[in-house]
Scaffold this motif. Structure first.
Motif, PDB file in Angstrom:
ATOM      1  N   ILE A 153      -1.970  18.263  22.080  1.00 16.20           N
ATOM      2  CA  ILE A 153      -1.782  18.805  20.429  1.00 16.20           C
ATOM      3  C   ILE A 153      -1.268  18.217  19.666  1.00 16.20           C
ATOM      4  CG2 ILE A 153      -0.464  20.734  19.526  1.00 16.20           C
ATOM      5  CD1 ILE A 153      -0.052  21.889  22.189  1.00 16.20           C
ATOM      6  N   ALA A 154      -1.648  17.800  18.600  1.00 15.17           N
ATOM      7  CA  ALA A 154      -1.299  16.786  17.153  1.00 15.17           C
ATOM      8  C   ALA A 154      -0.315  17.578  16.386  1.00 15.17           C
ATOM      9  CB  ALA A 154      -2.663  16.781  15.896  1.00 15.17           C
ATOM     10  N   LYS A 155       0.733  16.841  15.714  1.00 14.53           N
ATOM     11  CA  LYS A 155       1.602  17.310  14.737  1.00 14.53           C
ATOM     12  C   LYS A 155       1.291  18.182  13.584  1.00 14.53           C
ATOM     13  CE  LYS A 155       5.422  15.333  12.614  1.00 14.53           C
ATOM     14  NZ  LYS A 155       5.898  14.272  11.588  1.00 14.53           N
ATOM     15  N   GLY A 156       2.143  19.140  13.574  1.00 11.89           N
ATOM     16  CA  GLY A 156       1.876  20.001  12.384  1.00 11.89           C
ATOM     17  C   GLY A 156       0.681  20.719  12.460  1.00 11.89           C
ATOM     18  N   THR A 157       0.043  21.390  13.938  1.00  6.71           N
ATOM     19  CA  THR A 157      -0.978  22.163  14.337  1.00  6.71           C
ATOM     20  C   THR A 157      -0.419  23.419  14.763  1.00  6.71           C
ATOM     21  OG1 THR A 157      -1.766  21.476  16.152  1.00  6.71           O
ATOM     22  CG2 THR A 157      -2.749  19.898  13.980  1.00  6.71           C
ATOM     23  N   PRO A 158      -0.806  24.083  15.013  1.00 11.97           N
ATOM     24  CA  PRO A 158      -0.404  25.676  15.727  1.00 11.97           C
ATOM     25  C   PRO A 158      -0.571  25.246  17.700  1.00 11.97           C
ATOM     26  CG  PRO A 158      -2.290  26.012  14.067  1.00 11.97           C
ATOM     27  CD  PRO A 158      -2.328  25.164  13.941  1.00 11.97           C
ATOM     28  N   ILE A 159       0.152  25.803  17.898  1.00  9.33           N
ATOM     29  CA  ILE A 159       0.251  25.864  19.716  1.00  9.33           C
ATOM     30  C   ILE A 159      -1.079  27.287  19.545  1.00  9.33           C
ATOM     31  CG2 ILE A 159       0.805  26.011  21.145  1.00  9.33           C
ATOM     32  CD1 ILE A 159       3.219  24.296  20.840  1.00  9.33           C
ATOM     33  N   GLN A 160      -1.948  27.122  20.752  1.00  5.80           N
ATOM     34  CA  GLN A 160      -3.742  28.381  21.072  1.00  5.80           C
ATOM     35  C   GLN A 160      -3.300  28.292  22.330  1.00  5.80           C
ATOM     36  OE1 GLN A 160      -7.010  26.616  20.127  1.00  5.80           O
ATOM     37  NE2 GLN A 160      -6.583  27.381  17.200  1.00  5.80           N
ATOM     38  N   THR A 161      -3.712  29.615  22.422  1.00  3.20           N
ATOM     39  CA  THR A 161      -3.183  29.383  23.956  1.00  3.20           C
ATOM     40  C   THR A 161      -4.069  28.719  25.037  1.00  3.20           C
ATOM     41  OG1 THR A 161      -5.051  31.453  23.727  1.00  3.20           O
ATOM     42  CG2 THR A 161      -3.147  32.236  23.675  1.00  3.20           C
ATOM     43  N   GLU A 162      -5.362  28.511  24.748  1.00  8.16           N
ATOM     44  CA  GLU A 162      -6.353  27.321  25.607  1.00  8.16           C
ATOM     45  C   GLU A 162      -5.798  26.194  26.074  1.00  8.16           C
ATOM     46  OE1 GLU A 162      -8.217  27.723  21.517  1.00  8.16           O
ATOM     47  OE2 GLU A 162      -7.777  29.063  23.225  1.00  8.16           O
ATOM     48  N   GLN A 163      -4.338  25.604  25.223  1.00  9.11           N
ATOM     49  CA  GLN A 163      -3.854  24.834  24.897  1.00  9.11           C
ATOM     50  C   GLN A 163      -2.753  24.081  25.916  1.00  9.11           C
ATOM     51  OE1 GLN A 163      -3.159  23.767  21.150  1.00  9.11           O
ATOM     52  NE2 GLN A 163      -4.961  22.265  20.855  1.00  9.11           N
ATOM     53  N   VAL A 164      -2.211  25.018  26.247  1.00 13.45           N
ATOM     54  CA  VAL A 164      -1.521  25.532  27.025  1.00 13.45           C
ATOM     55  C   VAL A 164      -1.225  26.064  28.282  1.00 13.45           C
ATOM     56  CG1 VAL A 164       0.626  25.113  25.305  1.00 13.45           C
ATOM     57  CG2 VAL A 164       0.081  27.430  25.861  1.00 13.45           C
ATOM     58  N   VAL A 165      -0.246  25.953  29.772  1.00 13.85           N
ATOM     59  CA  VAL A 165      -0.283  26.738  30.863  1.00 13.85           C
ATOM     60  C   VAL A 165       0.763  27.707  30.837  1.00 13.85           C
ATOM     61  CG1 VAL A 165      -1.344  26.647  32.929  1.00 13.85           C
ATOM     62  CG2 VAL A 165      -2.327  25.430  31.399  1.00 13.85           C
ATOM     63  N   LYS A 166       0.781  28.796  31.761  1.00 13.34           N
ATOM     64  CA  LYS A 166       2.412  28.703  32.060  1.00 13.34           C
ATOM     65  C   LYS A 166       1.858  28.373  33.041  1.00 13.34           C
ATOM     66  CE  LYS A 166       5.642  32.863  31.237  1.00 13.34           C
ATOM     67  NZ  LYS A 166       5.483  34.258  30.674  1.00 13.34           N
ATOM     68  N   VAL A 167       4.260  27.615  33.680  1.00 12.66           N
ATOM     69  CA  VAL A 167       4.297  27.244  35.006  1.00 12.66           C
ATOM     70  C   VAL A 167       5.431  27.896  35.292  1.00 12.66           C
ATOM     71  CG1 VAL A 167       4.271  25.035  36.624  1.00 12.66           C
ATOM     72  CG2 VAL A 167       2.998  25.594  34.137  1.00 12.66           C
ATOM     73  N   GLN A 168       5.201  27.241  36.714  1.00 15.74           N
ATOM     74  CA  GLN A 168       6.802  28.588  36.871  1.00 15.74           C
ATOM     75  C   GLN A 168       7.375  27.096  37.852  1.00 15.74           C
ATOM     76  OE1 GLN A 168       8.334  31.449  37.494  1.00 15.74           O
ATOM     77  NE2 GLN A 168       7.312  32.119  36.355  1.00 15.74           N
ATOM     78  N   LEU A 169       9.236  26.654  37.107  1.00 13.90           N
ATOM     79  CA  LEU A 169       9.412  24.869  37.656  1.00 13.90           C
ATOM     80  C   LEU A 169      11.039  26.078  38.208  1.00 13.90           C
ATOM     81  CD1 LEU A 169       9.572  23.084  34.561  1.00 13.90           C
ATOM     82  CD2 LEU A 169       7.878  22.986  36.932  1.00 13.90           C
ATOM     83  N   PRO A 170      11.116  25.591  39.295  1.00 11.19           N
ATOM     84  CA  PRO A 170      12.683  25.903  40.710  1.00 11.19           C
ATOM     85  C   PRO A 170      13.855  25.467  38.910  1.00 11.19           C
ATOM     86  CG  PRO A 170      11.287  24.180  41.532  1.00 11.19           C
ATOM     87  CD  PRO A 170      10.165  24.356  40.415  1.00 11.19           C
ATOM     88  N   ASP A 226      13.823  31.644  30.409  1.00 12.49           N
ATOM     89  CA  ASP A 226      12.124  31.625  30.185  1.00 12.49           C
ATOM     90  C   ASP A 226      12.594  30.930  29.381  1.00 12.49           C
ATOM     91  OD1 ASP A 226      12.246  32.373  32.694  1.00 12.49           O
ATOM     92  OD2 ASP A 226      11.647  34.217  31.636  1.00 12.49           O
ATOM     93  N   THR A 227      11.111  29.769  29.174  1.00 12.34           N
ATOM     94  CA  THR A 227      11.029  30.128  27.279  1.00 12.34           C
ATOM     95  C   THR A 227       9.860  30.799  26.634  1.00 12.34           C
ATOM     96  OG1 THR A 227       8.993  28.232  28.345  1.00 12.34           O
ATOM     97  CG2 THR A 227      11.570  27.439  27.758  1.00 12.34           C
ATOM     98  N   HIS A 228       9.584  30.767  25.482  1.00 15.35           N
ATOM     99  CA  HIS A 228       9.151  31.829  24.619  1.00 15.35           C
ATOM    100  C   HIS A 228       8.553  30.733  23.303  1.00 15.35           C
ATOM    101  CE1 HIS A 228      10.294  35.001  27.099  1.00 15.35           C
ATOM    102  NE2 HIS A 228      11.197  34.830  26.809  1.00 15.35           N
ATOM    103  N   ILE A 229       7.016  30.527  23.407  1.00 16.42           N
ATOM    104  CA  ILE A 229       6.841  30.229  22.491  1.00 16.42           C
ATOM    105  C   ILE A 229       5.577  30.731  21.464  1.00 16.42           C
ATOM    106  CG2 ILE A 229       6.775  27.817  23.641  1.00 16.42           C
ATOM    107  CD1 ILE A 229       3.698  27.899  24.010  1.00 16.42           C
ATOM    108  N   ASP A 230       5.180  30.635  20.152  1.00 15.11           N
ATOM    109  CA  ASP A 230       5.276  31.624  19.209  1.00 15.11           C
ATOM    110  C   ASP A 230       3.695  30.786  19.045  1.00 15.11           C
ATOM    111  OD1 ASP A 230       4.185  33.326  17.356  1.00 15.11           O
ATOM    112  OD2 ASP A 230       5.593  32.467  15.304  1.00 15.11           O
ATOM    113  N   PHE A 231       2.086  31.712  19.611  1.00 18.44           N
ATOM    114  CA  PHE A 231       1.190  31.480  18.895  1.00 18.44           C
ATOM    115  C   PHE A 231       0.313  31.830  17.427  1.00 18.44           C
ATOM    116  CE2 PHE A 231       1.659  31.794  23.542  1.00 18.44           C
ATOM    117  CZ  PHE A 231       1.079  30.771  23.968  1.00 18.44           C
ATOM    118  N   SER A 232       1.243  31.968  17.010  1.00 19.59           N
ATOM    119  CA  SER A 232       1.064  32.629  15.736  1.00 19.59           C
ATOM    120  C   SER A 232       0.297  30.886  14.624  1.00 19.59           C
ATOM    121  CB  SER A 232       2.069  32.910  14.695  1.00 19.59           C
ATOM    122  OG  SER A 232       1.968  33.403  13.152  1.00 19.59           O
ATOM    123  N   PRO A 233      -0.570  31.299  14.423  1.00 23.96           N
ATOM    124  CA  PRO A 233      -1.247  30.446  13.361  1.00 23.96           C
ATOM    125  C   PRO A 233      -0.432  29.510  12.214  1.00 23.96           C
ATOM    126  CG  PRO A 233      -2.696  32.586  12.888  1.00 23.96           C
ATOM    127  CD  PRO A 233      -1.797  33.005  13.869  1.00 23.96           C
TER     128      PRO A 233
END
Length: 153
Positions: free
Chosen positions: A56-73, A85-92
């Motif tokens: 993901i380049a600097k200054g671009t919005p995060i799209q759902t296909e660029q990230v994967v939700k993972v469970q970590l101990p 738990d982390t929550h990120i914003d997928f707004s353009p």
């Protein structure tokens, strides 16, 4: 006659009480089989985080296909500085303030929303200068252009 009947009932009550007391004392003196309790393993808590699956380049919005939700101990999450738990914003309109490589955990601090400090710097490309424009509200056509007050840096 009544006194004999009352005396008989009292003696019977004493005998029944004595037998009950004897049974109760004999149960306490005999050892009962102890229940074997297996040690319980503590259940480790897990935390949900978002991991980057494509750069993901600097200054671009995060799209759902660029990230994967993972469970970590929790132990691994704390090593990355995450304790819930982390929550990120997928707004353009929400932009990243740094370049994110594959495998990086996305934290909410890596995103900048409109109106936050540094947002305008992410919108302006290198070599360009932002100019505040004054737009008269007399010549607005079908509400396509709206005057927005912009402060000069």
């Amino acid at each position: 006659m009544r006194s004999r009947l009352v005396l008989l009932i009292a003696v019977l009550a004493l005998v029944v009480g004595a037998f009950g007391l004897r049974d109760m004392l004999s149960q306490k003196s005999t050892p009962q089989a102890e229940a074997v309790v297996a040690p319980v393993q503590p259940i480790e808590e897990h935390v949900s985080v978002w991991r980057v699956s494509s750069d993901i380049a600097k200054g671009t919005p995060i799209q759902t296909e660029q990230v994967v939700k993972v469970q970590l101990p929790m132990s691994q999450a704390l090593a990355h500085g995450v304790k819930q738990d982390t929550h990120i914003d997928f707004s353009p309109s929400t932009l990243t303030n740094r370049a994110l490589e594959i495998g990086t955990i996305v934290l909410p601090e890596y995103q900048v929303k409109a109106g936050q400090p540094g947002y305008i710097d992410l919108l302006v490309t290198e070599g360009m200068t932002p100019y505040p424009l004054q737009v008269s509200d007399k010549n607005l056509i079908n509400d396509y252009i709206r005057p927005v007050p912009i402060s000069i840096f």
